[in-house]
Design a protein around this motif. Structure first.
Motif, PDB file in Angstrom:
ATOM      1  N   UNK A  51      25.526  -4.923  31.454  1.00 23.29           N
ATOM      2  CA  UNK A  51      26.512  -5.865  31.985  1.00 23.29           C
ATOM      3  C   UNK A  51      26.084  -7.304  31.711  1.00 23.29           C
ATOM      4  N   UNK A  52      24.813  -7.594  31.930  1.00 23.16           N
ATOM      5  CA  UNK A  52      24.303  -8.942  31.650  1.00 23.16           C
ATOM      6  C   UNK A  52      24.488  -9.269  30.169  1.00 23.16           C
ATOM      7  N   UNK A  53      24.182  -8.311  29.291  1.00 20.62           N
ATOM      8  CA  UNK A  53      24.358  -8.518  27.854  1.00 20.62           C
ATOM      9  C   UNK A  53      25.822  -8.815  27.525  1.00 20.62           C
ATOM     10  N   UNK A  54      26.741  -8.049  28.111  1.00 21.26           N
ATOM     11  CA  UNK A  54      28.166  -8.275  27.853  1.00 21.26           C
ATOM     12  C   UNK A  54      28.613  -9.661  28.302  1.00 21.26           C
ATOM     13  N   UNK A  55      28.082 -10.113  29.411  1.00 22.85           N
ATOM     14  CA  UNK A  55      28.408 -11.466  29.889  1.00 22.85           C
ATOM     15  C   UNK A  55      27.853 -12.509  28.914  1.00 22.85           C
ATOM     16  N   UNK A  56      26.625 -12.300  28.455  1.00 21.54           N
ATOM     17  CA  UNK A  56      25.987 -13.245  27.529  1.00 21.54           C
ATOM     18  C   UNK A  56      26.782 -13.364  26.234  1.00 21.54           C
ATOM     19  N   UNK A  57      27.274 -12.233  25.713  1.00 19.98           N
ATOM     20  CA  UNK A  57      28.018 -12.282  24.444  1.00 19.98           C
ATOM     21  C   UNK A  57      29.493 -12.610  24.664  1.00 19.98           C
ATOM     22  N   UNK A  58      29.849 -12.892  25.916  1.00 25.39           N
ATOM     23  CA  UNK A  58      31.224 -13.270  26.272  1.00 25.39           C
ATOM     24  C   UNK A  58      32.226 -12.166  25.903  1.00 25.39           C
ATOM     25  N   UNK A  59      31.887 -10.936  26.297  1.00 31.47           N
ATOM     26  CA  UNK A  59      32.759  -9.790  26.059  1.00 31.47           C
ATOM     27  C   UNK A  59      34.099 -10.014  26.749  1.00 31.47           C
ATOM     28  N   UNK A  60      35.169  -9.647  26.077  1.00 35.28           N
ATOM     29  CA  UNK A  60      36.516  -9.778  26.637  1.00 35.28           C
ATOM     30  C   UNK A  60      36.791  -8.567  27.535  1.00 35.28           C
ATOM     31  N   UNK A  61      36.514  -8.740  28.831  1.00 35.76           N
ATOM     32  CA  UNK A  61      36.671  -7.636  29.776  1.00 35.76           C
ATOM     33  C   UNK A  61      38.117  -7.185  29.947  1.00 35.76           C
ATOM     34  N   UNK A  62      39.075  -7.952  29.441  1.00 38.82           N
ATOM     35  CA  UNK A  62      40.473  -7.521  29.534  1.00 38.82           C
ATOM     36  C   UNK A  62      40.731  -6.282  28.676  1.00 38.82           C
ATOM     37  N   UNK A  63      39.825  -6.007  27.730  1.00 36.71           N
ATOM     38  CA  UNK A  63      40.001  -4.830  26.865  1.00 36.71           C
ATOM     39  C   UNK A  63      39.616  -3.534  27.582  1.00 36.71           C
ATOM     40  N   UNK A  64      39.082  -3.636  28.787  1.00 36.77           N
ATOM     41  CA  UNK A  64      38.681  -2.437  29.525  1.00 36.77           C
ATOM     42  C   UNK A  64      39.866  -1.501  29.744  1.00 36.77           C
ATOM     43  N   UNK A  65      41.038  -2.056  29.860  1.00 41.39           N
ATOM     44  CA  UNK A  65      42.215  -1.211  30.081  1.00 41.39           C
ATOM     45  C   UNK A  65      42.434  -0.219  28.935  1.00 41.39           C
ATOM     46  N   UNK A  66      41.876  -0.500  27.762  1.00 47.16           N
ATOM     47  CA  UNK A  66      42.017   0.402  26.622  1.00 47.16           C
ATOM     48  C   UNK A  66      41.210   1.688  26.795  1.00 47.16           C
ATOM     49  N   UNK A  67      40.327   1.707  27.772  1.00 46.08           N
ATOM     50  CA  UNK A  67      39.512   2.890  28.037  1.00 46.08           C
ATOM     51  C   UNK A  67      40.389   4.106  28.307  1.00 46.08           C
ATOM     52  N   UNK A  68      41.531   3.888  28.919  1.00 50.85           N
ATOM     53  CA  UNK A  68      42.418   5.019  29.244  1.00 50.85           C
ATOM     54  C   UNK A  68      42.914   5.736  27.989  1.00 50.85           C
ATOM     55  N   UNK A  69      42.819   5.090  26.829  1.00 48.78           N
ATOM     56  CA  UNK A  69      43.241   5.712  25.569  1.00 48.78           C
ATOM     57  C   UNK A  69      42.176   6.629  24.969  1.00 48.78           C
ATOM     58  N   UNK A  70      40.992   6.593  25.537  1.00 51.23           N
ATOM     59  CA  UNK A  70      39.901   7.413  25.002  1.00 51.23           C
ATOM     60  C   UNK A  70      40.128   8.878  25.370  1.00 51.23           C
ATOM     61  N   UNK A  71      39.720   9.756  24.480  1.00 51.29           N
ATOM     62  CA  UNK A  71      39.788  11.194  24.734  1.00 51.29           C
ATOM     63  C   UNK A  71      38.922  11.524  25.950  1.00 51.29           C
ATOM     64  N   UNK A  72      39.371  12.455  26.754  1.00 49.96           N
ATOM     65  CA  UNK A  72      38.607  12.810  27.951  1.00 49.96           C
ATOM     66  C   UNK A  72      37.232  13.375  27.605  1.00 49.96           C
ATOM     67  N   UNK A  73      37.081  13.945  26.431  1.00 47.94           N
ATOM     68  CA  UNK A  73      35.799  14.534  26.047  1.00 47.94           C
ATOM     69  C   UNK A  73      34.702  13.481  25.890  1.00 47.94           C
ATOM     70  N   UNK A  74      35.051  12.245  25.570  1.00 52.17           N
ATOM     71  CA  UNK A  74      34.024  11.222  25.357  1.00 52.17           C
ATOM     72  C   UNK A  74      33.257  10.906  26.634  1.00 52.17           C
ATOM     73  N   UNK A  75      33.840  11.200  27.777  1.00 53.28           N
ATOM     74  CA  UNK A  75      33.161  10.907  29.044  1.00 53.28           C
ATOM     75  C   UNK A  75      31.983  11.837  29.290  1.00 53.28           C
ATOM     76  N   UNK A  76      31.911  12.914  28.523  1.00 52.94           N
ATOM     77  CA  UNK A  76      30.750  13.802  28.626  1.00 52.94           C
ATOM     78  C   UNK A  76      29.472  13.089  28.182  1.00 52.94           C
ATOM     79  N   UNK A  77      29.606  12.047  27.384  1.00 50.26           N
ATOM     80  CA  UNK A  77      28.428  11.326  26.886  1.00 50.26           C
ATOM     81  C   UNK A  77      27.545  10.848  28.042  1.00 50.26           C
ATOM     82  N   UNK A  78      28.145  10.340  29.085  1.00 48.80           N
ATOM     83  CA  UNK A  78      27.371   9.873  30.237  1.00 48.80           C
ATOM     84  C   UNK A  78      26.618  11.008  30.911  1.00 48.80           C
TER      85      UNK A  78
END
Length: 149
Positions: A51-78
Motif C-alpha cells: 500500500x505504501x508503495x502504491x501511494x509512493x508511485x501515485x497509483x490511481x486507486x479509482x481503477x480498483x473498481x475494475x477488480x470485479x471484471x477479474x475471473x473468480x479463479x484469480x482470487x485463489x492466488x491469495x
C-alpha cells in the motif's frame, strides 16, 4: 539485453530473499507460538508495504473498481500464497531450510513446465522437451543429495 539482465537479477534476488523470509517468519511463529499467525502477520505487513508503495508511485486507486471484471479463479492466488508461506514456516524447522526450498523449487519447476506447455491462462506456450525435463530431473537429484547430506 540490459533489460533482460535486470529481470534475471531481480528474479535471482527474489528467490534469494525467500529463505530469509522463511527464517524470519519461523522466528515470529516461535515468538507467538503459532506458525499460521506468523504467516498472517507476514501478509499484513507485506500488504501495508505494498500500500505504501502504491501511494509512493501515485497509483490511481479509482481503477480498483475494475477488480470485479477479474475471473473468480484469480482470487485463489491469495490462498495459494498463504498456504505457501504457512507451509514453509511449518516445514523449514523440521526439514531444514535447504531441503525445504529444494523441494519447493522442484515442485515449482515441475508445475511450471506443465503450465508453460499448456499456456495456462494466456501464458506463452513453451512446449515440454527433453532438455527442460532434464533440468527438473537435475533439480530433483540435487534435492536427493541435500536430503542425504
Amino acid at each position: 539485453m540490459k533489460t533482460q539482465l535486470i529481470l534475471i537479477l531481480t528474479a535471482i534476488i527474489a528467490g534469494a530473499v525467500l529463505p530469509f523470509q522463511a527464517v524470519l517468519n519461523i522466528q515470529l511463529g516461535k515468538t507467538v507460538h503459532q506458525p499460521v499467525f506468523a504467516a498472517f502477520a507476514s501478509f499484513v505487513i507485506g500488504s501495508i508495504g505494498l500500500l505504501i508503495y502504491l501511494v509512493i508511485i501515485k497509483f490511481d486507486f479509482s481503477t480498483i473498481s475494475q477488480v470485479k471484471n477479474a475471473s473468480s479463479v484469480v482470487w485463489l492466488a491469495g490462498l495459494l500464497g498463504a498456504f505457501y508461506v504457512a507451509a514453509v514456516i511449518v516445514l523449514a524447522p523440521k526439514l531444514g531450510t535447504a531441503l525445504t526450498f529444494g523441494l519447493v523449487v522442484a515442485g515449482q519447476m515441475t508445475v511450471s513446465l506443465i503450465l508453460d506447455h499448456h499456456g495456462f491462462l494466456g501464458l506463452p506456450i513453451k512446449e515440454i522437451n527433453w532438455q527442460r525435463v532434464a533440468g527438473v530431473i537435475l533439480l530433483l537429484i540435487g534435492v536427493v543429495i541435500i536430503r542425504k547430506y
